[in-house]
Design a protein around this motif. Structure first.
Motif, PDB file in Angstrom:
ATOM      1  N   LEU A 107      16.243  29.406 -25.117  1.00  0.00           N
ATOM      2  CA  LEU A 107      17.351  30.415 -24.828  1.00  0.00           C
ATOM      3  C   LEU A 107      16.743  31.874 -25.126  1.00  0.00           C
ATOM      4  CD1 LEU A 107      19.851  29.070 -27.571  1.00  0.00           C
ATOM      5  CD2 LEU A 107      19.735  28.786 -25.068  1.00  0.00           C
ATOM      6  N   CYS A 108      17.326  32.693 -24.129  1.00  0.00           N
ATOM      7  CA  CYS A 108      16.915  34.144 -24.281  1.00  0.00           C
ATOM      8  C   CYS A 108      17.238  34.729 -25.799  1.00  0.00           C
ATOM      9  CB  CYS A 108      17.676  34.965 -23.301  1.00  0.00           C
ATOM     10  SG  CYS A 108      17.737  36.831 -23.537  1.00  0.00           S
ATOM     11  N   PRO A 109      16.360  35.385 -26.185  1.00  0.00           N
ATOM     12  CA  PRO A 109      16.412  35.506 -27.536  1.00  0.00           C
ATOM     13  C   PRO A 109      17.558  36.745 -27.758  1.00  0.00           C
ATOM     14  CG  PRO A 109      14.242  36.380 -26.878  1.00  0.00           C
ATOM     15  CD  PRO A 109      14.975  35.580 -25.978  1.00  0.00           C
ATOM     16  N   HIS A 110      17.780  37.557 -26.668  1.00  0.00           N
ATOM     17  CA  HIS A 110      18.791  38.654 -26.964  1.00  0.00           C
ATOM     18  C   HIS A 110      20.132  38.261 -26.488  1.00  0.00           C
ATOM     19  CE1 HIS A 110      15.442  41.339 -27.331  1.00  0.00           C
ATOM     20  NE2 HIS A 110      14.938  40.785 -26.322  1.00  0.00           N
ATOM     21  N   CYS A 111      20.441  37.492 -25.417  1.00  0.00           N
ATOM     22  CA  CYS A 111      21.807  37.070 -25.163  1.00  0.00           C
ATOM     23  C   CYS A 111      22.102  35.708 -25.282  1.00  0.00           C
ATOM     24  CB  CYS A 111      21.896  37.204 -23.706  1.00  0.00           C
ATOM     25  SG  CYS A 111      20.961  36.365 -22.338  1.00  0.00           S
ATOM     26  N   GLY A 112      21.383  34.766 -25.537  1.00  0.00           N
ATOM     27  CA  GLY A 112      21.565  33.396 -26.228  1.00  0.00           C
ATOM     28  C   GLY A 112      21.758  32.683 -24.644  1.00  0.00           C
ATOM     29  N   ASP A 133      18.468  28.742 -16.601  1.00  0.00           N
ATOM     30  CA  ASP A 133      19.710  29.200 -15.747  1.00  0.00           C
ATOM     31  C   ASP A 133      19.655  30.421 -15.262  1.00  0.00           C
ATOM     32  OD1 ASP A 133      20.488  26.601 -16.507  1.00  0.00           O
ATOM     33  OD2 ASP A 133      22.094  27.218 -17.965  1.00  0.00           O
ATOM     34  N   LEU A 134      18.716  31.293 -15.842  1.00  0.00           N
ATOM     35  CA  LEU A 134      18.823  32.755 -15.463  1.00  0.00           C
ATOM     36  C   LEU A 134      17.842  32.991 -14.461  1.00  0.00           C
ATOM     37  CD1 LEU A 134      18.986  33.993 -19.137  1.00  0.00           C
ATOM     38  CD2 LEU A 134      20.740  34.032 -17.574  1.00  0.00           C
ATOM     39  N   PRO A 135      17.697  34.163 -13.659  1.00  0.00           N
ATOM     40  CA  PRO A 135      16.915  34.478 -12.668  1.00  0.00           C
ATOM     41  C   PRO A 135      15.645  34.692 -13.600  1.00  0.00           C
ATOM     42  CG  PRO A 135      18.343  36.350 -12.959  1.00  0.00           C
ATOM     43  CD  PRO A 135      18.994  35.117 -13.730  1.00  0.00           C
ATOM     44  N   ASP A 176      13.372  37.152 -13.416  1.00  0.00           N
ATOM     45  CA  ASP A 176      13.228  38.484 -13.904  1.00  0.00           C
ATOM     46  C   ASP A 176      14.362  38.971 -14.798  1.00  0.00           C
ATOM     47  OD1 ASP A 176      15.454  38.645 -12.271  1.00  0.00           O
ATOM     48  OD2 ASP A 176      14.775  40.323 -11.248  1.00  0.00           O
ATOM     49  N   HIS A 177      15.029  37.966 -15.447  1.00  0.00           N
ATOM     50  CA  HIS A 177      15.998  38.211 -16.731  1.00  0.00           C
ATOM     51  C   HIS A 177      15.243  38.956 -17.772  1.00  0.00           C
ATOM     52  CE1 HIS A 177      19.459  37.782 -19.137  1.00  0.00           C
ATOM     53  NE2 HIS A 177      18.374  37.301 -20.116  1.00  0.00           N
ATOM     54  N   HIS A 178      15.873  40.289 -18.162  1.00  0.00           N
ATOM     55  CA  HIS A 178      15.275  40.747 -19.221  1.00  0.00           C
ATOM     56  C   HIS A 178      16.721  41.668 -19.622  1.00  0.00           C
ATOM     57  CE1 HIS A 178      14.930  43.803 -16.244  1.00  0.00           C
ATOM     58  NE2 HIS A 178      14.833  44.905 -17.082  1.00  0.00           N
TER      59      HIS A 178
HETATM   60 ZN   LIG Z   1      19.156  37.537 -22.146  1.00  0.00          ZN
END
Ligand SMILES: [Zn+2]
Ligand SMILES: [Zn+2]
Length: 194
Positions: free
Chosen positions: A145-150, A155-157, A159-161
């Motif tokens: 999971l992304c630590p920022h948005c969960g 599932d995210l591109p 370059d997600h940041h």
């Molecule tokens: Zn995120």
């Protein structure tokens, strides 16, 4: 009583006697760990051969189970068919007692036969727990999971940041901007050594 209990009244005690078992049932609760195991209520098919031996009954066979888990990184559901095999000796209570009397500490952990029954559940649970991963993953290189948005990184591109609003980095970015502007040719002049 567990649904995996087999009647062995018709299995002669004579060494070498066999009985074939085929079970097609709904998986009971508890076949696995809290993290992964046979999903309760899903089809469970067990085929085994029971063989009378000196100390009890040898159980050899396999089971097809529907395994459910959650990926430990991204929490995605994992559902798959899993085949597990087992090969266990169930002891006659008196045989286990004799072993214990001889000081064999492992005799406390053996599977025991009932008077007229054999409960396959503990053997099946052990086989499943040994066979299944302790930390299930939806795939080997699950991004988690992304630590920022969960959200799931898979599932995210790519370059997600997220804009990182750390004040220290903001200050540094400001300095870099000044330097890059190039309008201060003599900037270091005031720091000449005497
Ligand atoms: Zn995120
Ligand atoms: Zn995952």
């Amino acid at each position: 009583m567990s649904t995996l209990v087999i009647d062995i009244v018709d299995l002669p005690r004579q060494v070498g006697s066999t009985k074939a078992v085929h079970l097609d049932l709904a998986a009971p609760e508890g076949l696995g760990t809290g993290v992964i195991g046979a999903a309760p209520g899903t089809p469970l098919v067990v085929d085994a051969t029971l063989t009378s031996v000196d100390d009890g009954v040898l159980v050899r066979g396999g089971a097809d189970a529907h395994v459910h888990a959650e990926c430990v990184r991204c929490l995605r559901d994992i559902d798959e068919e899993h085949r597990v095999s087992f090969d266990e000796l169930y002891y006659l209570p008196e045989a286990a007692a004799a072993q214990r009397a001889e000081g064999d500490e492992e005799a406390d952990d053996v599977f025991l036969l009932g008077d007229t029954i054999l409960d396959l559940e503990p053997a099946l649970r052990d086989a499943l727990v040994l066979d299944l991963p302790l930390r299930p993953l939806c795939r080997e290189d699950c991004g988690g999971l992304c630590p920022h948005c969960g959200e799931r990184l898979d599932d995210l591109p790519a370059d997600h940041h997220h804009e990182v609003l750390d004040p220290r980095w903001s200050a540094l970015a400001g300095l870099l901007d000044d330097t890059a502007s190039g309008d201060v040719p003599d900037a270091a002049g005031g720091e000449e050594l005497a």
